[in-house]
Design a protein around this motif. Sequence first.
Motif, PDB file in Angstrom:
ATOM      1  N   ARG A   1      11.983   9.626 -42.072  1.00 26.66           N
ATOM      2  CA  ARG A   1      12.766  10.470 -41.173  1.00 26.66           C
ATOM      3  C   ARG A   1      12.201  10.410 -39.749  1.00 26.66           C
ATOM      4  NH1 ARG A   1      12.742  14.519 -45.481  1.00 26.66           N
ATOM      5  NH2 ARG A   1      14.772  14.549 -46.512  1.00 26.66           N
ATOM      6  N   ARG A   2      10.842  10.435 -39.629  1.00 25.78           N
ATOM      7  CA  ARG A   2      10.237  10.366 -38.302  1.00 25.78           C
ATOM      8  C   ARG A   2      10.574   9.034 -37.627  1.00 25.78           C
ATOM      9  NH1 ARG A   2       5.978  12.811 -41.053  1.00 25.78           N
ATOM     10  NH2 ARG A   2       4.925  10.794 -41.309  1.00 25.78           N
ATOM     11  N   SER A   3      10.575   7.928 -38.393  1.00 21.33           N
ATOM     12  CA  SER A   3      10.916   6.617 -37.835  1.00 21.33           C
ATOM     13  C   SER A   3      12.355   6.586 -37.376  1.00 21.33           C
ATOM     14  CB  SER A   3      10.673   5.518 -38.888  1.00 21.33           C
ATOM     15  OG  SER A   3       9.305   5.476 -39.240  1.00 21.33           O
ATOM     16  N   ALA A   4      13.253   7.209 -38.178  1.00 25.83           N
ATOM     17  CA  ALA A   4      14.671   7.236 -37.811  1.00 25.83           C
ATOM     18  C   ALA A   4      14.889   8.022 -36.531  1.00 25.83           C
ATOM     19  CB  ALA A   4      15.495   7.827 -38.955  1.00 25.83           C
ATOM     20  N   ARG A   5      14.180   9.176 -36.409  1.00 28.71           N
ATOM     21  CA  ARG A   5      14.328   9.983 -35.192  1.00 28.71           C
ATOM     22  C   ARG A   5      13.805   9.211 -33.980  1.00 28.71           C
ATOM     23  NH1 ARG A   5      12.805  14.339 -38.648  1.00 28.71           N
ATOM     24  NH2 ARG A   5      10.629  14.125 -37.985  1.00 28.71           N
ATOM     25  N   GLN A   6      12.674   8.461 -34.186  1.00 22.01           N
ATOM     26  CA  GLN A   6      12.114   7.692 -33.091  1.00 22.01           C
ATOM     27  C   GLN A   6      13.082   6.600 -32.652  1.00 22.01           C
ATOM     28  OE1 GLN A   6       8.385   5.873 -34.009  1.00 22.01           O
ATOM     29  NE2 GLN A   6       7.869   5.491 -31.860  1.00 22.01           N
ATOM     30  N   VAL A   7      13.711   5.931 -33.625  1.00 18.90           N
ATOM     31  CA  VAL A   7      14.699   4.915 -33.302  1.00 18.90           C
ATOM     32  C   VAL A   7      15.861   5.540 -32.561  1.00 18.90           C
ATOM     33  CG1 VAL A   7      16.406   3.332 -34.275  1.00 18.90           C
ATOM     34  CG2 VAL A   7      14.066   3.333 -35.152  1.00 18.90           C
ATOM     35  N   ASN A   8      16.312   6.706 -33.011  1.00 21.62           N
ATOM     36  CA  ASN A   8      17.423   7.376 -32.335  1.00 21.62           C
ATOM     37  C   ASN A   8      17.074   7.703 -30.885  1.00 21.62           C
ATOM     38  OD1 ASN A   8      19.116   7.296 -34.516  1.00 21.62           O
ATOM     39  ND2 ASN A   8      18.454   9.287 -35.321  1.00 21.62           N
ATOM     40  N   ARG A   9      15.832   8.120 -30.644  1.00 22.25           N
ATOM     41  CA  ARG A   9      15.423   8.426 -29.273  1.00 22.25           C
ATOM     42  C   ARG A   9      15.430   7.163 -28.417  1.00 22.25           C
ATOM     43  NH1 ARG A   9      11.689  11.988 -31.840  1.00 22.25           N
ATOM     44  NH2 ARG A   9      10.048  10.400 -31.722  1.00 22.25           N
ATOM     45  N   VAL A  10      14.926   6.061 -28.993  1.00 25.24           N
ATOM     46  CA  VAL A  10      14.919   4.794 -28.248  1.00 25.24           C
ATOM     47  C   VAL A  10      16.352   4.347 -27.971  1.00 25.24           C
ATOM     48  CG1 VAL A  10      14.322   2.349 -28.373  1.00 25.24           C
ATOM     49  CG2 VAL A  10      12.678   4.079 -29.128  1.00 25.24           C
ATOM     50  N   ASP A  11      17.219   4.447 -28.985  1.00 21.10           N
ATOM     51  CA  ASP A  11      18.628   4.084 -28.804  1.00 21.10           C
ATOM     52  C   ASP A  11      19.261   4.894 -27.683  1.00 21.10           C
ATOM     53  OD1 ASP A  11      19.257   1.995 -30.533  1.00 21.10           O
ATOM     54  OD2 ASP A  11      19.410   3.322 -32.263  1.00 21.10           O
ATOM     55  N   ARG A  12      19.032   6.215 -27.733  1.00 24.93           N
ATOM     56  CA  ARG A  12      19.652   7.088 -26.747  1.00 24.93           C
ATOM     57  C   ARG A  12      19.144   6.767 -25.344  1.00 24.93           C
ATOM     58  NH1 ARG A  12      22.356  11.920 -26.732  1.00 24.93           N
ATOM     59  NH2 ARG A  12      22.048  13.251 -24.916  1.00 24.93           N
ATOM     60  N   ASP A  13      17.840   6.519 -25.240  1.00 21.62           N
ATOM     61  CA  ASP A  13      17.258   6.212 -23.932  1.00 21.62           C
ATOM     62  C   ASP A  13      17.842   4.916 -23.374  1.00 21.62           C
ATOM     63  OD1 ASP A  13      15.217   6.623 -21.801  1.00 21.62           O
ATOM     64  OD2 ASP A  13      14.413   4.753 -22.620  1.00 21.62           O
ATOM     65  N   LEU A  14      18.018   3.908 -24.225  1.00 25.19           N
ATOM     66  CA  LEU A  14      18.561   2.629 -23.769  1.00 25.19           C
ATOM     67  C   LEU A  14      20.019   2.756 -23.353  1.00 25.19           C
ATOM     68  CD1 LEU A  14      16.935   0.186 -26.358  1.00 25.19           C
ATOM     69  CD2 LEU A  14      16.379   0.416 -23.925  1.00 25.19           C
ATOM     70  N   VAL A  15      20.794   3.539 -24.101  1.00 26.00           N
ATOM     71  CA  VAL A  15      22.199   3.732 -23.739  1.00 26.00           C
ATOM     72  C   VAL A  15      22.307   4.467 -22.400  1.00 26.00           C
ATOM     73  CG1 VAL A  15      24.331   4.916 -24.381  1.00 26.00           C
ATOM     74  CG2 VAL A  15      23.059   3.640 -26.101  1.00 26.00           C
ATOM     75  N   ILE A  16      21.447   5.474 -22.183  1.00 22.06           N
ATOM     76  CA  ILE A  16      21.466   6.203 -20.913  1.00 22.06           C
ATOM     77  C   ILE A  16      21.094   5.277 -19.768  1.00 22.06           C
ATOM     78  CG2 ILE A  16      20.303   8.022 -19.604  1.00 22.06           C
ATOM     79  CD1 ILE A  16      20.141   9.626 -22.213  1.00 22.06           C
ATOM     80  N   ARG A  17      20.089   4.421 -20.002  1.00 14.80           N
ATOM     81  CA  ARG A  17      19.691   3.472 -18.966  1.00 14.80           C
ATOM     82  C   ARG A  17      20.856   2.528 -18.628  1.00 14.80           C
ATOM     83  NH1 ARG A  17      13.943   2.265 -18.332  1.00 14.80           N
ATOM     84  NH2 ARG A  17      12.728   3.881 -19.403  1.00 14.80           N
ATOM     85  N   SER A  18      21.560   2.089 -19.681  1.00 10.60           N
ATOM     86  CA  SER A  18      22.721   1.226 -19.452  1.00 10.60           C
ATOM     87  C   SER A  18      23.797   1.969 -18.670  1.00 10.60           C
ATOM     88  CB  SER A  18      23.288   0.736 -20.789  1.00 10.60           C
ATOM     89  OG  SER A  18      24.490   0.022 -20.609  1.00 10.60           O
ATOM     90  N   GLY A  19      24.026   3.235 -19.038  1.00 12.38           N
ATOM     91  CA  GLY A  19      25.047   4.029 -18.349  1.00 12.38           C
ATOM     92  C   GLY A  19      24.737   4.287 -16.897  1.00 12.38           C
ATOM     93  N   ASN A  20      23.443   4.255 -16.516  1.00 11.70           N
ATOM     94  CA  ASN A  20      23.046   4.515 -15.131  1.00 11.70           C
ATOM     95  C   ASN A  20      23.103   3.274 -14.246  1.00 11.70           C
ATOM     96  OD1 ASN A  20      22.571   7.233 -15.617  1.00 11.70           O
ATOM     97  ND2 ASN A  20      20.426   6.898 -16.188  1.00 11.70           N
ATOM     98  N   LEU A  21      23.455   2.135 -14.836  1.00  9.24           N
ATOM     99  CA  LEU A  21      23.571   0.937 -14.024  1.00  9.24           C
ATOM    100  C   LEU A  21      24.697   1.115 -12.996  1.00  9.24           C
ATOM    101  CD1 LEU A  21      23.247  -1.836 -16.789  1.00  9.24           C
ATOM    102  CD2 LEU A  21      21.519  -1.201 -15.073  1.00  9.24           C
TER     103      LEU A  21
END
Length: 496
Positions: free
Chosen positions: A5-25
């Motif tokens: 579960r901790r690994s899944a949450r960590q992946v979700n945080r990384v996913d969310r951060d990358l999508v936000i970075r993409s959205g800020n382009l």
Amino acid sequence: MGHVRRSARQVNRVDRDLVIRSGNLPPTPVDAWLKSLTRSANKGVLWFAVAAVLAAQKGKTRRAAVRGVGAIAVASASANLVGKNLFPRRRPAAELLPIYRRLAKRPTSSSFPSGHSASAAAFTTALALEHKGLGRAVAPLAAAVAYSRVHTGVHWPTDVLAGAAIGVGAAYATLHWWPLGPDQPARTAQVAELAALEEGDGLLVLVNPNAGIAGEDATDVVKHRWPRATVVHPRPGADLIEQLADELSAGPGDIRAVGVAGGDGSVAAVAAVAAEFRLPLVVVPAGTLNHFARDIGVDGIDAAAAAVESGDGVVVDLAGVDIDDTQHRWFVNTASLGGYPEMVRLRERLERRGWPKWPAAAVALHRSLRRAQPIRMSLNGRSHLVWWLFVGNGTYSPKGFVPTHRPVLDSGMLDVRYLRADVPYSRLRFVLATLTRTLHTSHVYRQRDVAALDVRLLDDVERRVATDGEVGPLGRRFVFRSRPNALAIYRPSAAG
């Protein structure tokens, strides 16, 4: 479990951060292009269009396109039918991206894995397996399709990575059922010193203008390469063998070689005439798959012309079948009894109704397998109940349901394979053995190499034989024989 579960949450945080970075382009003209690109790849339409363009070419390019489509089928089923049902996941929230980047119609299925990325990676990897140059050329487009799923906000980055991994695996899975053929042509022990024909002087070439996927007429190419050759076309309703025999018998007598620009069926007909008149054969691959040309190492008219100008050649075997002691057919590749001839007849009917060749072949194969009936026959005096019988001119590899190439062209043997129908659940066992690629060890499959095969149908029925993809006449007795060293062919010395 807690670690997962901790690994899944960590992946979700990384996913969310990358999508936000993409959205800020910052906005660029590329945004509209990526939206159009991602829509064009819906249901694999983009890749099927690329495959259609590649399939119009010959040799490795066409095989790469076919393998690519097969890889897409495996990847799409794995990602969309299996992966999305096993791993339900929400799509990225729309508000993570600016409005101009969002798709008007967002998908509603599970976000994990990305089916678009799976298809893109599958197609590109499959191309690279057959032709590395094609794989490198298409890879940037595939990467753009995969990224477009994140850029338009319909997938998390890990969805794309998982889909790409599935696609690569699907491409390599095609090797399980369709191994890569060797880069070298088939071997033959007998080298032939043939007449060198300058500009095609003394060459009679039959051009089949309806050969190939789109009916590519090679007449102009042949005339340009061999301006002094005599070029003829099939007469409507005429038998090719009889037509060529008449041309040679009535000609001025200065013909020193015969050639053919067409598919394997046309090659077999002209090869029969060449063997009968003891003339060497020139093969110009102009059909759909060009199995014989590939085996002899002639990949186009330039290779054929080089051999004709230098007089380089080899001697190979032919095979023939006598039907009810009244008719004879030669074949350069394969012959068969059972479901395959019926499939060819159905495919031809669909083509006459306007169907393209490949969709017609797929529908015909499905229907013929569903309607297949076992045949009771005698094979060299021993009774068998079989689903289909395959006879190859020479020994093919690998053993199993899909032989792909011949190591040698002068073995003097026939490759006989058949699927038994007298074994319980034989069709199911055949399907399972084919899927697991264990058919060569299955009790439902038999293979042997023989110089001749006498086939007699035992239930007072008639069947059609197919030779080199062409359906022959009905018969009850079929005698197959290898004809060793029957034909001399022009082949570049480098191909040996």
